[in-house]
Design a protein around this motif. Structure first.
Motif, PDB file in Angstrom:
ATOM      1  N   UNK A 213       0.817  -1.209   0.000  1.00  6.95           N
ATOM      2  CA  UNK A 213       0.000   0.000   0.000  1.00  6.95           C
ATOM      3  C   UNK A 213       0.851   1.260   0.000  1.00  6.95           C
ATOM      4  N   UNK A 214       2.081   1.173   0.504  1.00  7.73           N
ATOM      5  CA  UNK A 214       2.956   2.343   0.529  1.00  7.73           C
ATOM      6  C   UNK A 214       3.279   2.842  -0.885  1.00  7.73           C
ATOM      7  N   UNK A 215       3.124   1.961  -1.869  1.00  6.22           N
ATOM      8  CA  UNK A 215       3.422   2.328  -3.254  1.00  6.22           C
ATOM      9  C   UNK A 215       2.175   2.330  -4.132  1.00  6.22           C
ATOM     10  N   UNK A 216       1.017   2.197  -3.525  1.00 12.33           N
ATOM     11  CA  UNK A 216      -0.235   2.175  -4.286  1.00 12.33           C
ATOM     12  C   UNK A 216      -0.543   3.579  -4.799  1.00 12.33           C
ATOM     13  N   UNK A 217      -0.623   3.772  -6.129  1.00 10.17           N
ATOM     14  CA  UNK A 217      -0.875   5.113  -6.681  1.00 10.17           C
ATOM     15  C   UNK A 217      -2.224   5.689  -6.251  1.00 10.17           C
ATOM     16  N   UNK A 218      -3.126   4.845  -5.779  1.00  9.10           N
ATOM     17  CA  UNK A 218      -4.417   5.325  -5.313  1.00  9.10           C
ATOM     18  C   UNK A 218      -4.264   6.308  -4.147  1.00  9.10           C
ATOM     19  N   UNK A 219      -3.150   6.163  -3.397  1.00  4.48           N
ATOM     20  CA  UNK A 219      -2.931   7.004  -2.215  1.00  4.48           C
ATOM     21  C   UNK A 219      -1.734   7.932  -2.403  1.00  4.48           C
ATOM     22  N   UNK A 220      -1.483   8.256  -3.640  1.00  5.17           N
ATOM     23  CA  UNK A 220      -0.390   9.174  -3.982  1.00  5.17           C
ATOM     24  C   UNK A 220      -0.553  10.492  -3.237  1.00  5.17           C
ATOM     25  N   UNK A 221       0.528  10.926  -2.606  1.00  3.97           N
ATOM     26  CA  UNK A 221       0.501  12.182  -1.865  1.00  3.97           C
ATOM     27  C   UNK A 221      -0.138  12.085  -0.504  1.00  3.97           C
ATOM     28  N   UNK A 222      -0.467  10.866  -0.065  1.00  2.00           N
ATOM     29  CA  UNK A 222      -1.141  10.680   1.222  1.00  2.00           C
ATOM     30  C   UNK A 222      -0.422   9.641   2.095  1.00  2.00           C
ATOM     31  N   UNK A 223       0.863   9.402   1.810  1.00  2.00           N
ATOM     32  CA  UNK A 223       1.647   8.407   2.525  1.00  2.00           C
ATOM     33  C   UNK A 223       2.602   9.103   3.494  1.00  2.00           C
ATOM     34  N   UNK A 272       7.830  11.702  -7.859  1.00  2.37           N
ATOM     35  CA  UNK A 272       6.504  11.612  -8.486  1.00  2.37           C
ATOM     36  C   UNK A 272       5.389  12.000  -7.529  1.00  2.37           C
ATOM     37  N   UNK A 273       5.746  12.285  -6.257  1.00  2.00           N
ATOM     38  CA  UNK A 273       4.755  12.755  -5.299  1.00  2.00           C
ATOM     39  C   UNK A 273       4.042  11.677  -4.503  1.00  2.00           C
ATOM     40  N   UNK A 274       4.593  10.454  -4.479  1.00  2.00           N
ATOM     41  CA  UNK A 274       3.919   9.369  -3.763  1.00  2.00           C
ATOM     42  C   UNK A 274       3.872   9.616  -2.255  1.00  2.00           C
ATOM     43  N   UNK A 275       4.957  10.188  -1.707  1.00  2.00           N
ATOM     44  CA  UNK A 275       5.085  10.335  -0.259  1.00  2.00           C
ATOM     45  C   UNK A 275       4.783  11.772   0.155  1.00  2.00           C
ATOM     46  N   UNK A 276       3.932  11.920   1.176  1.00  2.00           N
ATOM     47  CA  UNK A 276       3.526  13.251   1.609  1.00  2.00           C
ATOM     48  C   UNK A 276       4.447  13.846   2.665  1.00  2.00           C
ATOM     49  N   UNK A 277       4.847  13.047   3.668  1.00  2.00           N
ATOM     50  CA  UNK A 277       5.606  13.600   4.785  1.00  2.00           C
ATOM     51  C   UNK A 277       6.452  12.528   5.462  1.00  2.00           C
ATOM     52  N   UNK A 278       7.511  12.997   6.102  1.00  2.00           N
ATOM     53  CA  UNK A 278       8.386  12.137   6.896  1.00  2.00           C
ATOM     54  C   UNK A 278       8.368  12.653   8.326  1.00  2.00           C
ATOM     55  N   UNK A 279       7.892  11.817   9.253  1.00  2.00           N
ATOM     56  CA  UNK A 279       7.779  12.277  10.627  1.00  2.00           C
ATOM     57  C   UNK A 279       8.995  11.873  11.453  1.00  2.00           C
ATOM     58  N   UNK A 280       9.261  12.721  12.459  1.00  2.00           N
ATOM     59  CA  UNK A 280      10.400  12.492  13.336  1.00  2.00           C
ATOM     60  C   UNK A 280       9.998  12.124  14.754  1.00  2.00           C
ATOM     61  N   UNK A 281       8.786  12.482  15.142  1.00  2.00           N
ATOM     62  CA  UNK A 281       8.372  12.273  16.526  1.00  2.00           C
ATOM     63  C   UNK A 281       6.997  11.631  16.587  1.00  2.00           C
ATOM     64  N   UNK A 282       6.694  11.085  17.743  1.00  2.00           N
ATOM     65  CA  UNK A 282       5.392  10.491  18.024  1.00  2.00           C
ATOM     66  C   UNK A 282       4.271  11.482  17.714  1.00  2.00           C
TER      67      UNK A 282
END
Length: 445
Positions: A213-223, A272-282
């Motif tokens: 699901x991390x690479x599913x284009x259906x959720x592009x920009x929402x990972x 390509x915009x698949x990933x929205x954000x990278x978190x560092x903390x809880x």
């Protein structure tokens, strides 16, 4: 099974590289019968304390310095241990990379190191840790087979990477391996399995049974992804393999070629915009999911429960490929001696009585001797956290806040079901330094 050994010499370069990488990562960041007393005390029956542990040997007045993270260095645990043991505890609470860095480079600042098995290679390689004598661990035989042999049940997966048993036992040549000896690198205590969370109101049920699901284009920009290079990469590698984008011989210990392959995929997907954000903390992971900015996210179990209590419809996935597992415990400083050394063993044995394990259970973590924890938990807590049954009432975390509402069920089921399906353990790869360099390139792309 072929013996795998890890020597101090073979990890000198790894230690230096991993410490540097950890600092970069840190800078980049914006959980029976009554135990019997052994060890330094005298023989005979011992009165028990409020927590159920035996009264200690004469160690009153000793100060123990414990460096670690907020996962287990909790005030309720410190206060009860001081009361039961008659010692003073100084908790030095850090994030994971900072705790590891202190353990490996500042041996004068700690007596016990409370962290995770994926840091054992680094700290043991630094030469700052001493073997723990299992003859002084009063309930060693009661610790479950999972950290000792690799599985909780014969049918369970072992998982790739730094499974505790692979680096648990100190061998005669001072390397670490899986052949049992009377000395260990770290006393195993707490553990859990991690996966990804998803918004059940915004994600199709047919997509949630796989890391793909991390690479599913259906959720592009929402990972949403964890920014840590080791665990973050493992989640993505599990996803890439599940999606048919790459294959790995050992996801917990990739070759340079495999790292290059996955990084090329990740950079292409990121651009390509698949990933929205990278978190560092809880808190960041919670806020990203609560706001709807991401709908699928690598997460820790307590973050999911925090959202569920707030009525955010988040579910913790049970991917068919397996979870990412972790195991925590404590290491002993080689400089600990006399009363300080005795106090270290008293504290380790106090932990095994289960009182502290019950505290962390109410945050969603498991303990190495489940039966010891059970006598310190309510039936409702045990049923929910360990047996996977619906909560009979609102359940509280260690600080008195509701952590599970009546009627809710822990995602993934009971203990045996969850920990029998581990695909990979949190690990420090042989190519860790190279991995971090490439990961930073990916984040900057």
């Amino acid at each position: 099974m072929k013996q795998r050994g890890f020597s101090r010499r073979s990890f000198l370069q790894l230690t230096a590289g991993a410490l540097g990488a950890s600092l970069l990562a840190a800078c980049g960041s914006s959980e029976a019968s009554q135990p019997t007393q052994t060890g330094s005390g005298g023989g005979g029956a011992q009165p028990t304390t409020a927590s159920g542990s035996p009264a200690p040997a004469v160690i009153t007045g000793v100060t123990l310095r414990v460096v670690g993270t907020g996962v287990t260095l909790l005030e309720p645990i410190r206060e009860q241990a001081e009361k039961d043991l008659g010692i003073k505890l100084e908790y030095d609470v850090n994030d994971g990379p900072a705790a590891q860095q202190k353990a490996a480079t500042q041996p004068q600042s700690w007596d016990l190191y409370d962290q995770w098995f994926n840091s054992v290679k680094i700290v043991w390689g630094s030469g700052n840790a001493a073997p723990i004598d299992i003859n002084r661990i009063q309930e060693w035989d009661k610790i479950s087979p999972m950290p000792k042999e690799g599985k909780l049940t014969p049918e369970a997966k072992e998982g790739d990477g730094d499974a505790p048993y692979r680096i648990l036992y100190v061998q005669p040549d001072n390397t670490l391996g899986s052949i049992p000896t009377e000395q260990i690198s770290m006393l195993p205590l707490t553990f859990n399995v991690d996966s990804f969370g998803y918004r059940s109101d915004l994600v199709d049920e047919e997509d949630v049974d796989s890391w793909a699901i991390l690479f599913n284009p259906k959720y592009k920009g929402k990972i949403g992804l964890y920014s840590d290079p080791s665990t973050g990469l493992m989640d993505l590698a599990l996803g890439a393999q599940a999606a048919g984008l790459a294959t790995f011989q050992n996801i917990g210990n990739m070759t340079r070629e495999e790292i290059d392959t996955i990084m090329e995929i990740l950079i292409e997907q990121k651009r390509a915009g698949q990933f929205r954000a990278f978190w560092n903390s809880f808190d960041e992971s919670v806020n990203l999911m609560a706001s709807g900015e991401v709908v699928v996210e690598s997460m820790w179990s307590p973050a999911v429960t925090a959202l569920q209590v707030r009525d955010v419809p988040v579910v913790y996935a049970s991917p068919k490929e397996g979870y990412r597992g972790w195991y925590g415990g404590m290491m002993l400083n080689k400089n600990a001696s006399d009363k300080v050394l005795d106090a270290c063993y008293e504290y380790l044995n106090w932990w095994l009585n289960g009182w502290a394990g019950a505290v962390v259970a109410r945050q969603g973590y498991y303990f190495c001797i489940p039966e010891n924890v059970k006598r310190h938990l309510s039936q409702a807590d045990w049923d929910y956290w360990y047996d996977g049954k619906p909560a009979a009432e609102d359940l509280l975390d260690p600080f008195g806040s509701v952590v599970a509402k009546a009627g809710s069920v822990r995602d993934g089921g009971d203990l045996v079901t969850r920990v029998s399906n581990i695909a990979v353990w949190n690990s420090v790869m042989d190519e860790h330094q190279y991995l971090v360099t490439k990961w930073n390139e990916f984040l900057a792309s």
